[in-house]
Design a protein around this motif. Structure first.
Motif, short mmCIF file in Angstrom:
data_model
loop_
_atom_site.label_atom_id
_atom_site.label_comp_id
_atom_site.label_asym_id
_atom_site.label_seq_id
_atom_site.Cartn_x
_atom_site.Cartn_y
_atom_site.Cartn_z
N UNK A 9 -21.14 -35.32 -49.82
CA UNK A 9 -21.38 -34.09 -50.40
C UNK A 9 -21.11 -34.38 -51.75
N UNK A 10 -21.67 -33.71 -52.65
CA UNK A 10 -21.64 -33.92 -54.33
C UNK A 10 -20.33 -33.04 -54.56
N UNK A 11 -19.37 -33.46 -55.52
CA UNK A 11 -18.23 -32.84 -55.67
C UNK A 11 -18.47 -31.36 -56.32
N UNK A 12 -19.41 -30.94 -56.86
CA UNK A 12 -19.73 -29.63 -57.41
C UNK A 12 -20.18 -28.73 -56.24
N UNK A 13 -20.82 -29.34 -55.17
CA UNK A 13 -20.98 -28.49 -54.00
C UNK A 13 -19.52 -28.16 -53.09
N UNK A 14 -18.66 -29.18 -53.13
CA UNK A 14 -17.49 -28.79 -52.57
C UNK A 14 -16.48 -27.77 -53.33
N UNK A 15 -16.69 -27.95 -54.63
CA UNK A 15 -16.10 -26.86 -55.47
C UNK A 15 -16.90 -25.58 -55.36
N UNK A 16 -17.96 -25.41 -55.42
CA UNK A 16 -18.65 -24.17 -55.03
C UNK A 16 -18.45 -23.61 -53.88
N UNK A 17 -18.34 -24.28 -52.55
CA UNK A 17 -17.92 -23.85 -51.24
C UNK A 17 -16.44 -23.40 -51.35
N UNK A 18 -15.76 -24.06 -51.91
CA UNK A 18 -14.39 -23.38 -51.95
C UNK A 18 -14.07 -22.20 -52.50
N UNK A 19 -14.88 -21.96 -53.66
CA UNK A 19 -14.89 -20.65 -54.51
C UNK A 19 -15.57 -19.72 -53.73
N UNK A 20 -16.79 -20.16 -53.05
CA UNK A 20 -17.22 -19.14 -52.21
C UNK A 20 -16.72 -18.51 -51.29
N UNK A 21 -15.78 -19.53 -50.49
CA UNK A 21 -14.94 -18.97 -49.49
C UNK A 21 -13.92 -17.92 -49.87
N UNK A 22 -13.39 -18.27 -51.32
CA UNK A 22 -12.05 -17.43 -51.72
C UNK A 22 -12.72 -15.94 -52.19
N UNK A 23 -13.97 -16.08 -52.52
CA UNK A 23 -14.64 -14.54 -52.94
C UNK A 23 -14.75 -14.08 -51.73
N UNK A 24 -15.57 -14.88 -50.53
CA UNK A 24 -15.66 -13.84 -49.32
C UNK A 24 -14.53 -13.43 -48.73
N UNK A 25 -13.31 -14.26 -48.70
CA UNK A 25 -12.03 -13.66 -48.26
C UNK A 25 -11.14 -12.64 -48.98
N UNK A 26 -11.93 -12.27 -50.15
CA UNK A 26 -11.24 -11.34 -51.24
C UNK A 26 -10.34 -11.75 -52.23
N UNK A 27 -10.25 -13.12 -52.06
CA UNK A 27 -9.20 -13.49 -53.30
C UNK A 27 -9.66 -13.27 -54.50
N UNK A 28 -11.03 -13.15 -54.77
CA UNK A 28 -11.72 -12.51 -55.91
C UNK A 28 -12.46 -11.40 -55.80
N UNK A 29 -12.14 -10.31 -56.17
CA UNK A 29 -12.79 -9.00 -55.75
C UNK A 29 -14.25 -9.06 -56.64
#
Length: 120
Positions: A9-29
């Motif tokens: 998996x490309x690095x930018x996709x891994x970063x996007x997935x991690x940020x997406x998960x943080x947003x979904x978990x409410x870390x970033x409202x």
């Protein structure tokens, strides 16, 4: 069991997935500003261009909004869900840009060949 190919998996996709998960978990409202690219790159241990590509992918998917000169802001859930998240095997924004370069250039060449004096 037959051996199956592994698709890195490309690095930018891994970063996007991690940020997406943080947003979904409410870390970033919704409505909050994400940390600067420089800070995200340092925290993730990656380069700024990789972070930038991830943010572009998240913007295309409708998770964030990039405001020039201000930063990257998390969009509200209703706006995020209006676009489906890209599957892991779909093309990303960079692949789309490369494809558009080929198609749009060829389209312009054909249009130039088919032009009429009235079009000019």
């Amino acid at each position: 069991m037959p051996i199956q190919s592994v698709e890195p998996q490309r690095l930018y996709r891994q970063i996007a997935e991690q940020l997406r998960a943080l947003i979904a978990q409410g870390e970033f409202a919704a409505g909050t500003r994400l940390p600067a690219e420089r800070d995200l790159a340092r925290q993730l241990g990656v380069s700024r261009p990789s972070v930038r590509e991830a943010l572009i992918a998240l913007e295309v998917e409708g998770w964030v909004e990039v405001r020039t000169g201000s930063g990257v802001y998390v969009l509200e859930r209703t706006r995020r869900t209006s676009q489906p998240a890209a599957a892991a095997n779909e093309w990303g924004p960079l692949e789309l840009i490369r494809a558009r370069r080929v198609v749009e250039g060829e389209t312009a060449a054909i249009a130039a060949q088919q032009r009429k004096r009235a079009h000019v």
